[in-house]
Write a protein that holds these residues in place. Structure first.
Motif, mmCIF file in Angstrom:
data_model
loop_
_atom_site.group_PDB
_atom_site.id
_atom_site.type_symbol
_atom_site.label_atom_id
_atom_site.label_comp_id
_atom_site.label_asym_id
_atom_site.label_seq_id
_atom_site.Cartn_x
_atom_site.Cartn_y
_atom_site.Cartn_z
ATOM 1 N N SER A 345 34.302 29.411 48.596
ATOM 2 C CA SER A 345 35.404 29.120 49.515
ATOM 3 C C SER A 345 36.720 28.899 48.774
ATOM 4 O O SER A 345 37.799 29.166 49.311
ATOM 5 C CB SER A 345 35.072 27.906 50.382
ATOM 6 O OG SER A 345 34.672 26.801 49.602
ATOM 7 N N LEU A 346 36.660 28.460 47.530
ATOM 8 C CA LEU A 346 37.883 28.322 46.740
ATOM 9 C C LEU A 346 38.523 29.680 46.476
ATOM 10 O O LEU A 346 39.746 29.806 46.444
ATOM 11 C CB LEU A 346 37.589 27.613 45.420
ATOM 12 C CG LEU A 346 37.615 26.084 45.469
ATOM 13 C CD1 LEU A 346 37.049 25.502 44.192
ATOM 14 C CD2 LEU A 346 39.033 25.588 45.701
ATOM 15 N N THR A 347 37.686 30.701 46.291
ATOM 16 C CA THR A 347 38.214 32.054 46.114
ATOM 17 C C THR A 347 39.011 32.471 47.341
ATOM 18 O O THR A 347 40.088 33.065 47.237
ATOM 19 C CB THR A 347 37.049 33.047 45.887
ATOM 20 O OG1 THR A 347 36.321 32.661 44.726
ATOM 21 C CG2 THR A 347 37.570 34.463 45.702
ATOM 22 N N ILE A 348 38.485 32.131 48.518
ATOM 23 C CA ILE A 348 39.178 32.461 49.764
ATOM 24 C C ILE A 348 40.466 31.651 49.879
ATOM 25 O O ILE A 348 41.522 32.181 50.264
ATOM 26 C CB ILE A 348 38.253 32.192 50.962
ATOM 27 C CG1 ILE A 348 37.003 33.062 50.859
ATOM 28 C CG2 ILE A 348 38.981 32.434 52.281
ATOM 29 C CD1 ILE A 348 35.889 32.660 51.804
ATOM 30 N N ALA A 349 40.403 30.364 49.546
ATOM 31 C CA ALA A 349 41.577 29.491 49.655
ATOM 32 C C ALA A 349 42.721 29.962 48.758
ATOM 33 O O ALA A 349 43.891 29.910 49.146
ATOM 34 C CB ALA A 349 41.190 28.053 49.305
ATOM 35 N N SER A 375 40.773 20.604 35.549
ATOM 36 C CA SER A 375 42.154 20.652 36.045
ATOM 37 C C SER A 375 42.418 21.890 36.903
ATOM 38 O O SER A 375 43.508 22.042 37.453
ATOM 39 C CB SER A 375 43.133 20.638 34.864
ATOM 40 O OG SER A 375 42.897 21.753 34.013
ATOM 41 N N ASN A 376 41.422 22.765 36.998
ATOM 42 C CA ASN A 376 41.598 23.962 37.819
ATOM 43 C C ASN A 376 41.717 23.585 39.297
ATOM 44 O O ASN A 376 40.978 22.738 39.789
ATOM 45 C CB ASN A 376 40.411 24.923 37.637
ATOM 46 C CG ASN A 376 40.277 25.434 36.226
ATOM 47 O OD1 ASN A 376 41.260 25.503 35.497
ATOM 48 N ND2 ASN A 376 39.065 25.789 35.822
ATOM 49 N N HIS A 377 42.610 24.214 39.995
ATOM 50 C CA HIS A 377 42.769 24.073 41.448
ATOM 51 C C HIS A 377 43.242 22.689 41.896
ATOM 52 O O HIS A 377 43.154 22.375 43.091
ATOM 53 C CB HIS A 377 41.456 24.403 42.168
ATOM 54 C CG HIS A 377 40.865 25.724 41.792
ATOM 55 N ND1 HIS A 377 41.553 26.913 41.939
ATOM 56 C CD2 HIS A 377 39.647 26.047 41.256
ATOM 57 C CE1 HIS A 377 40.785 27.914 41.531
ATOM 58 N NE2 HIS A 377 39.635 27.418 41.102
ATOM 59 N N THR A 378 43.729 21.863 40.995
ATOM 60 C CA THR A 378 44.172 20.515 41.383
ATOM 61 C C THR A 378 45.165 20.535 42.546
ATOM 62 O O THR A 378 45.039 19.722 43.479
ATOM 63 C CB THR A 378 44.771 19.781 40.166
ATOM 64 O OG1 THR A 378 43.755 19.640 39.168
ATOM 65 C CG2 THR A 378 45.277 18.398 40.568
ATOM 66 N N PRO A 379 46.180 21.421 42.557
ATOM 67 C CA PRO A 379 47.116 21.434 43.700
ATOM 68 C C PRO A 379 46.423 21.665 45.046
ATOM 69 O O PRO A 379 46.842 21.109 46.063
ATOM 70 C CB PRO A 379 48.071 22.581 43.360
ATOM 71 C CG PRO A 379 48.017 22.687 41.866
ATOM 72 C CD PRO A 379 46.600 22.381 41.506
ATOM 73 N N LEU A 380 45.380 22.484 45.055
ATOM 74 C CA LEU A 380 44.653 22.729 46.298
ATOM 75 C C LEU A 380 44.000 21.454 46.812
ATOM 76 O O LEU A 380 43.957 21.200 48.023
ATOM 77 C CB LEU A 380 43.575 23.798 46.088
ATOM 78 C CG LEU A 380 44.025 25.246 45.869
ATOM 79 C CD1 LEU A 380 42.828 26.121 45.568
ATOM 80 C CD2 LEU A 380 44.760 25.774 47.095
ATOM 81 N N PHE A 381 43.491 20.644 45.869
ATOM 82 C CA PHE A 381 42.791 19.426 46.269
ATOM 83 C C PHE A 381 43.773 18.334 46.699
ATOM 84 O O PHE A 381 43.571 17.661 47.712
ATOM 85 C CB PHE A 381 41.914 18.919 45.122
ATOM 86 C CG PHE A 381 40.943 19.953 44.596
ATOM 87 C CD1 PHE A 381 40.457 20.963 45.404
ATOM 88 C CD2 PHE A 381 40.522 19.915 43.265
ATOM 89 C CE1 PHE A 381 39.554 21.908 44.925
ATOM 90 C CE2 PHE A 381 39.623 20.847 42.775
ATOM 91 C CZ PHE A 381 39.147 21.856 43.601
ATOM 92 N N THR A 382 44.822 18.129 45.913
ATOM 93 C CA THR A 382 45.771 17.045 46.221
ATOM 94 C C THR A 382 46.561 17.314 47.494
ATOM 95 O O THR A 382 46.965 16.390 48.196
ATOM 96 C CB THR A 382 46.753 16.840 45.046
ATOM 97 O OG1 THR A 382 47.411 18.082 44.763
ATOM 98 C CG2 THR A 382 46.010 16.373 43.804
ATOM 99 N N SER A 383 46.742 18.598 47.827
ATOM 100 C CA SER A 383 47.470 18.944 49.051
ATOM 101 C C SER A 383 46.608 18.850 50.291
ATOM 102 O O SER A 383 47.121 18.884 51.417
ATOM 103 C CB SER A 383 48.034 20.366 48.944
ATOM 104 O OG SER A 383 46.971 21.312 48.933
ATOM 105 N N GLY A 384 45.294 18.743 50.092
ATOM 106 C CA GLY A 384 44.391 18.720 51.231
ATOM 107 C C GLY A 384 44.062 20.101 51.757
ATOM 108 O O GLY A 384 43.332 20.247 52.747
#
Length: 526
Positions: A345-349, A375-384
Motif C-alpha cells: 500500500s505504500l507503493t500506491i500511496a 527514515s523512509n516515507h517519514t513525511p507520509l506517516f507524519t502527515s497522516g
C-alpha cells in the motif's frame, strides 16, 4: 555474461541433444529408437518391449550420461543467467534452504561484498563470521564451526550458482548471491545487528523467515499427513522410538505441520507474538516487503494487458489494463487489510498521493509498522497520509473515523494463509463494511493445472507443460508451504472466484503478467 555466452550455452544444449540422437540412432534395431518420453512411466517390475528396455538401459551408457549432464548443466546455467533472481531464489531456499539460511545468518554476502571481486579465503571468511556474531550470545564452538566445514557449505552454494569459487577455497559473490545482500556495512552489522532488515528490500528477511519457520515446518509435512511415520524422541534416553498413531495418543493432536514442528497448539501469528519470538516478529514485516519481488511495481499500480493471457477473458467478465487508481477521487481511502508494515500500500500511496492509506493489523504489528521503514516515507506517516490502526482479521468491521465506507480493500498474500471457511469469514466481514462502489483487490497466486485446461499459458501444440512447468514452480512450492504452515493453500482461478462469491463478492477481472501465477483480482459487492 554476454549474448555470445548465452548463445554458447544454447549451442551446447543443441550439440548434446545431437549426440544423444546419434547414439540412439546407432543403437536402433528393427525400428528407430526414441528418447523416453517424460509422460510415459517406466515401471521396472512391469514387462516392456525390447525397444523400451533398451531405451531405458541407455541412460546408464557413459556417452548418454555425459551428454545428459551437459544438457542439465547448460540449462541450469542458462536459467541462472536469464531468470529473474527472485524465481531461482524461491526454488533455492526451499531446496538449498539450510545453506542459504546459513549464508544470510552469518552475513556471508555482506562480508564478501566488502571483500570485492577477488573474494576471500575460507580461513579469513571464518574469522570474519566469528567477529560478527552477537556479543551478548554464546560464541560458536570452533571445534564444530571450522573453516573446512565452512568450505563445504560454500562449495555447494557455488556449485548451485549461488557463489563463485574463484580459486581453491576462495569464494566471492555473484549476481545471485548479491540478490540477498541487505546493503548494511559490516560496521552496522557489528554494532546494530537487530537493524539488519530495516529500510531494506526485504529479500534477506524473507530468506530468514523461510529458512527458519517455513523450512523447519516443511520437514514435518510427511509426519503431519501420515502420523504413523512420526518418530518420537525419548528425551531422557535420547533413543528414537518408532511409534504409530495408535501407540501414541498425542499423535494426531497437531492441526498443522507447523504445530508439530514447533510443538505448539498456537497458530503461526499468535505464536509469532509470544515472548522469545521478538526477532522473528520484527523480521516478518520486512520479509513481506521482500515478497514484492514476485511482481513488478507496475503490477499493483497498472496491472498488465490482459490480451497477453486468454485467461483474463475466459474466466472473467471483462479485461482490464489494471486497477484505475488515478480515477479515484481525492481523499479516497484504501484499507490494507492485515497489511503488516504496509509494503504494497505504500507503493500506491507514493504513486497516488490523492489516496489515503489505512493499514489494519494486530497491535503487535501496528506498534512496529512505521519504525520498520527507518527514515523512509517519514513525511507520509507524519502527515497522516499513511496510518495504521488496530483491527484483527476476524473482528467485526470497525467503521472508519470518517464514517464513510472504504473505497478499496486490499487483501495481498492474506487468503493463502487461511482455510476456505476462514477466507469466507474474512471477506464477509469486509463485505459488511463495504459501500455499493467499494472494490476488493485480492493479490495472491492463482495456480493453473499441469494439463490442458482453460487456464493454460501456452499455445496449442507447444511441447511445454501448459502451466510452464518449472518456470512457475515457485508458486507450487509456496502452495505446499502454506499447506504445511497454516493448513491452507494457494488456489486456482475457479476456486478463488467461488470463494469470493460465497462471501458476497464477484470477481470481475484478473490481471497478471504473461505466464505468471501471481495475479491481482478485482471484485465488487453482490
Amino acid at each position: 555474461m554476454s549474448f555470445a555466452t548465452l548463445r554458447a550455452l544454447h549451442a551446447s544444449i543443441g550439440s548434446a541433444i545431437d549426440d544423444l540422437e546419434h547414439i540412439y540412432h546407432d543403437r536402433s534395431q528393427s525400428e528407430p529408437l526414441e528418447f523416453p518420453s517424460l509422460n510415459d512411466p517406466y515401471y521396472v517390475s512391469a514387462p516392456h518391449s525390447a525397444a523400451q528396455q533398451l531405451a531405458h538401459q541407455l541412460s546408464d551408457d557413459p556417452a548418454v550420461s555425459l551428454a545428459s549432464k551437459q544438457i542439465v548443466a547448460a540449462c541450469a546455467q542458462l536459467n541462472a543467467s536469464v531468470s529473474k533472481p527472485w524465481y531461482g531464489f524461491i526454488e533455492a531456499i526451499l531446496g538449498l534452504s539450510a545453506c542459504l539460511r546459513f549464508a544470510e545468518a552469518s552475513h556471508l554476502v555482506e562480508i564478501l561484498r566488502e571483500a570485492g571481486e577477488c573474494g576471500l579465503h575460507v580461513d579469513k571468511l571464518h574469522r570474519s563470521i566469528l567477529e560478527l556474531r552477537p556479543k551478548n550470545a554464546p560464541p560458536p564452538d570452533v571445534t564444530v564451526f571450522t573453516p573446512v566445514r565452512l568450505a563445504h557449505v560454500l562449495r555447494l552454494l557455488a556449485t548451485s550458482h549461488w557463489l563463485r569459487e574463484v580459486s581453491p577455497d576462495v569464494f566471492a559473490n555473484n549476481r545471485r548471491s548479491s540478490y540477498i545482500d541487505s546493503g548494511k556495512t559490516l560496521e552496522e552489522l557489528r554494532h546494530n545487528p537487530g537493524n539488519k532488515y530495516i529500510g531494506t528490500d526485504g529479500v534477506a528477511a524473507f530468506l530468514a523467515v523461510v529458512g527458519d519457520e517455513s523450512y523447519k515446518t516443511m520437514t514435518y509435512m510427511t509426519e503431519w499427513l501420515l502420523p504413523d511415520t512420526r518418530k518420537v524422541l525419548n528425551a531422557r534416553s535420547g533413543k528414537v522410538d518408532h511409534a504409530s498413531a495408535d501407540q501414541n495418543p498425542n499423535a494426531n493432536q497437531y492441526e498443522t505441520a507447523f504445530n508439530l514442528a514447533f510443538d505448539t497448539q498456537l497458530t503461526y501469528f499468535p505464536w509469532l507474538e509470544t515472548p522469545g519470538n521478538e526477532v522473528r516478529l520484527e523480521r516478518f514485516g520486512p520479509a513481506m516487503t521482500g515478497t514484492r519481488q514476485w511482481e513488478t511495481e507496475e503490477g499493483i499500480l497498472q496491472g498488465s494487458d490482459p490480451s497477453y493471457s486468454r485467461l483474463a477473458y475466459i474466466l472473467t467478465d471483462r479485461g482490464s489494463a489494471g486497477f484505475q487508481w488515478a480515477t479515484l477521487k481525492p481523499g479516497s481511502v484504501l484499507v490494507d487489510v492485515a497489511g503488516g508494515i504496509g509494503s504494497t500500500s505504500l507503493t500506491i500511496a507514493v504513486a497516488h498521493p490523492h489516496i489515503n492509506v489505512i493499514v489494519d493489523d494486530r497491535p503487535q504489528v501496528v506498534n512496529i509498522g512505521p519504525s520498520s521503514w527507518g527514515s523512509n516515507h517519514t513525511p507520509l506517516f507524519t502527515s497522516g497520509h499513511v496510518s495504521w490502526r488496530v483491527r484483527d482479521l476476524f473482528e467485526p468491521w470497525k467503521p472508519l473515523a470518517s464514517g464513510k465506507a472504504p473505497d478499496v480493500f486490499l487483501l495481498r498474500l492474506i487468503l493463502h494463509d487461511w482455510k476456505d471457511d476462514e477466507c469466507i469469514k474474512i471477506m464477509r466481514i469486509l463485505r459488511s463494511g463495504a459501500g455499493p462502489d467499494t472494490k476488493l483487490i485480492i493479490g495472491d497466486m492463482l495456480l493453473p493445472n499441469a494439463c490442458e485446461a482453460q487456464d493454460t499459458f501456452v499455445q496449442d501444440g507447444s511441447p511445454l507443460l501448459p502451466n510452464l512447468g518449472v518456470a512457475n514452480i515457485h508458486g507450487f512450492l509456496m502452495d505446499l508451504t502454506m499447506m504445511s504452515m497454516f493448513g491452507a493453500n494457494e488456489r486456482t482461478v475457479a476456486e478463488m472466484k467461488a470463494l469470493a462469491l460465497a462471501a458476497g463478492w464477484k470477481i470481475t477481472d484478473i490481471r497478471r503478467s504473461p505466464g505468471s501465477v501471481w495475479a491481482y483480482s478485482t471484485a465488487i459487492p453482490v
